[in-house]
Design an enzyme around this catalytic site. Structure first.
Site, PDB file in Angstrom:
ATOM      1  N   CYS A 113      44.743  86.268  55.272  1.00 36.53           N
ATOM      2  CA  CYS A 113      44.649  86.929  54.561  1.00 36.53           C
ATOM      3  C   CYS A 113      45.315  86.912  53.071  1.00 36.53           C
ATOM      4  O   CYS A 113      44.922  86.151  52.535  1.00 36.53           O
ATOM      5  CB  CYS A 113      45.285  88.249  55.391  1.00 36.53           C
ATOM      6  SG  CYS A 113      44.398  90.005  54.572  1.00 36.53           S
ATOM      7  N   HIS A 114      46.303  87.721  53.032  1.00 33.27           N
ATOM      8  CA  HIS A 114      47.134  87.727  51.637  1.00 33.27           C
ATOM      9  C   HIS A 114      48.270  86.653  51.938  1.00 33.27           C
ATOM     10  O   HIS A 114      48.916  86.180  50.834  1.00 33.27           O
ATOM     11  CB  HIS A 114      47.674  89.085  51.434  1.00 33.27           C
ATOM     12  CG  HIS A 114      46.948  90.164  50.984  1.00 33.27           C
ATOM     13  ND1 HIS A 114      46.000  90.804  51.726  1.00 33.27           N
ATOM     14  CD2 HIS A 114      46.578  90.294  49.671  1.00 33.27           C
ATOM     15  CE1 HIS A 114      45.430  91.428  51.223  1.00 33.27           C
ATOM     16  NE2 HIS A 114      45.665  91.444  49.938  1.00 33.27           N
TER      17      HIS A 114
END
Length: 189
Positions: A113-114
């Site tokens: 994800c991030h």
């Protein structure tokens, strides 16, 4: 090849808040299920707080702090996501230094994800093929990475194996690929 992580120590490196809970818990359980030993590593001792999207969720105890860990302590790293987590983590010199030392030691790293956002601070994505949450693609490209839109990217074109994934929906593929890569590394050692 089995996904046997017996004797493999995995650092889950996070900030003290803002971690997407499912991106911590499912990979953590995958490491345990494969026989590995996970440690929660954060900038400050005490607890970390997770999120379920934008809602506060559970808290978990920190095993080690970033200023006190070294590449010799661990065999691999997982970077969970959550928007606030990597944004804070990339400002922690201890975390960035630790990730850089893991790369330099040739040890595998998985980020979802991030999570890859933190890798930019250590100049660790240049020349690598990665995926992430779509909003990071410009940052990753500007840092020299080739960004792809797929559930998991396994890049061996560098000094270590780098496994990245986009989002919680990709967790099955992410966990399958990073446990496989971590097990392959153990066999090579």
């Amino acid at each position: 090849m089995t996904h046997d992580l017996d004797t493999v120590w995995v650092a889950f490196v996070v900030a003290n808040e803002g971690i997407e809970e499912i991106e911590l818990l499912e990979p953590w359980q995958a490491v345990i299920n494969a026989g590995g030993s996970p440690d929660l590593v954060a900038p400050r001792a005490g607890l970390v707080e997770t999120m379920r999207h934008l809602d506060r969720a559970d808290r978990f105890p920190v095993d080690r702090v970033t200023d006190e860990v070294s590449a010799s302590d661990y065999d691999a790293v997982v970077l969970p996501g959550g928007v606030a987590n990597p944004d804070q983590l990339r400002q922690d010199a201890g975390a960035v230094d630790f990730l850089m030392s893991m790369f330099e030691a040739g040890k595998p790293l998985a980020a979802i994800c991030h999570g890859p956002w933190t890798l930019i601070e250590g100049d660790l994505v240049c020349g690598r093929t990665v995926t992430s949450w779509p909003s990071l693609q410009t940052d990753l490209r500007n840092a020299g990475a080739t960004w792809v839109d797929q559930e998991v990217a396994v890049c061996r074109d560098g000094i270590n194996t780098l496994i990245t994934s986009r989002k919680p929906d990709d967790l099955n593929a992410f966990c399958r690929e990073f446990t496989k890569a971590f097990a392959e590394t153990r066999v090579l050692v």
